[in-house]
Structures are given as structure tokens and as C-alpha cells.
Design an enzyme around this catalytic site. Sequence first.
Site, short mmCIF file in Angstrom:
data_model
loop_
_atom_site.label_atom_id
_atom_site.label_comp_id
_atom_site.label_asym_id
_atom_site.label_seq_id
_atom_site.Cartn_x
_atom_site.Cartn_y
_atom_site.Cartn_z
N THR A 196 0.86 -1.18 0.00
CA THR A 196 0.00 0.00 0.00
C THR A 196 0.89 1.23 0.00
OG1 THR A 196 -1.67 -1.19 1.28
CG2 THR A 196 -1.89 1.20 1.16
N LYS B 227 4.51 -9.32 3.09
CA LYS B 227 3.17 -8.77 3.30
C LYS B 227 2.21 -9.59 2.45
CE LYS B 227 1.23 -4.22 4.22
NZ LYS B 227 1.43 -2.76 4.10
N GLU C 14 5.51 -5.39 16.51
CA GLU C 14 5.14 -4.25 15.69
C GLU C 14 3.80 -3.72 16.16
OE1 GLU C 14 5.04 -5.92 11.76
OE2 GLU C 14 3.39 -7.29 12.22
#
Length: 270
Positions: free
Chosen positions: A29, A140, A173
Site C-alpha cells: 500500500t 506482506k 510491531e
Amino acid sequence: MLFFKNAKKIENVPIEDRAFQYGDGCFTTARLRNNQIELQDLHWARLRNSCERLYLDADFDLIDKTLEQLQNHYPVLNGTLKILISRGTGQRGYSLPEHPADIYILFYPKASEVIRPQLIRSGVLNQAMGLCMPSLVGIKSLNRLEQVLLKKEAEMQGWDEALVTDVQGSVVEGVSSNCFVFQNNTWFTPELRYNGVHGVMRATILSRMQRENIVCEQRFIDMENIGHFQSLFFCNALSPMKIVTQLGQRSLDSQPCLDLFRILQLDQIS
């Protein structure tokens, strides 16, 4: 929102697509600002690396062709670009089909804004992340069930972002961000050896820290150390710095983060 598949505008996705069936693929993204994809080289490098590790044969020229199509709809491109690479359609079962991958692109137009640090309240989620198959660490992938459940918990707490730990008790994270911690006059970021996403903004911040001779250690951060954090921020491709002013019931110092934002010129991302 506009939706493209292999540089052609579409309205739907085949139900046989393995992205839908298995989460078989990867994505990134990115922010589009004045017709330019911010951090494009890093996005492309991560996608290429992911495709190589997932045995996906993707034609990246289709991304450029899609951008040309988008410019027929918008004179200036500003907004969010989501690039999904799917293995495409295939027969039932896990065996890999023998054809090139499909590239889906979604464009969400949004007026360009000045990049500023955001101030947020956050906390530590109760749900822990599992350890990842070694060959998938950092990718990802299109399978985001962990993040879906983690986001649900964060929203129930009223947190825009939250710290995620793993089953070994290490800080990993945020739900959709990487994180940096300031403690004892030193910056740290979790070492992503067993899980987590290798974020492009994380890579940018580490590179700029090195350029400015700011030490940042990549290491395991035990969750028992969370109570000693002096400062904390989250980052991703759409937001270079979300500064945590309150972590659970404890207030954190935002000044080291604000100073770092200024030194690294994080309002200037290209």
C-alpha cells in the site's frame, strides 16, 4: 475508488481467484502524491522479493500501464494505491497453476495533505502473534487474519494503533505499522526474525538515522521492558510517525519523537 486487473478496469473478481480462495499472493500500500508513488523503489523491491519467494511470475510493467490508465481519469493523482499480486485462478487444491500472476490495483483518491506527526493513545494488545514459517517472514502476504483480529481488539479499546507481542513474549510491531522505541537515550526497533512485516517506512527511517549518525539497535524487545519505554512511535507507508502520548495508563514523552521527525525530515518523503 477505481479497480484494475492487469491494466484493465474491472468491476469484480473471479471467485476461483486464489487471492480469494487462499490469500495466495502479496500486496503493498503506497501513497500517491502529485503523480509520484512515494518510496516507489522500496515498494517495488519488496514486491519483487515477495514474488520471488512465493514463486509468483508478475509483470511489473502492468503497474505502469495501470497508472497511465488512472491518469485518464484524474489529471493529478493524489491518494492511496493498493497493489495486490495474486496467483490468479486455478483448480481446486493447493497445487500451483502454471500461468503468470495477476496484478490488481485499487486507487483511493484523496487530496494531498502536509505530512505531520500524529499524536495517539495506545496500549498493548492481549492477543499475541504466532511465529511465522521462516520462508514467509517479512512478506506482506494476502492472508491478514491475525491483523483483522488484532485490529478488532484495538478498536474495542479505542486505540488507533497498538503494540503487538508474539507467543514468545517479544514486541513485534503495531497492528498495521512498525514501531520504534526510545529508552536510555537510545532508539530501538524490534528485530523481525520470526514474524512481522519489513515495512518500507521502517527501512526509510533506519536509512535516514544512519545518515544522521543516530544509533538505532535492531534487537529483541521483551514485553517485560514495555513499562520502561520513554517514547514510542508507529510508522507505515501512509503515516511516517504516529507518536504515542499515552501507553495504557502511562504517559510517554513525545519530544524525542518530534525531534527525530524534524531531524530526519519525515515531512519530505519521495
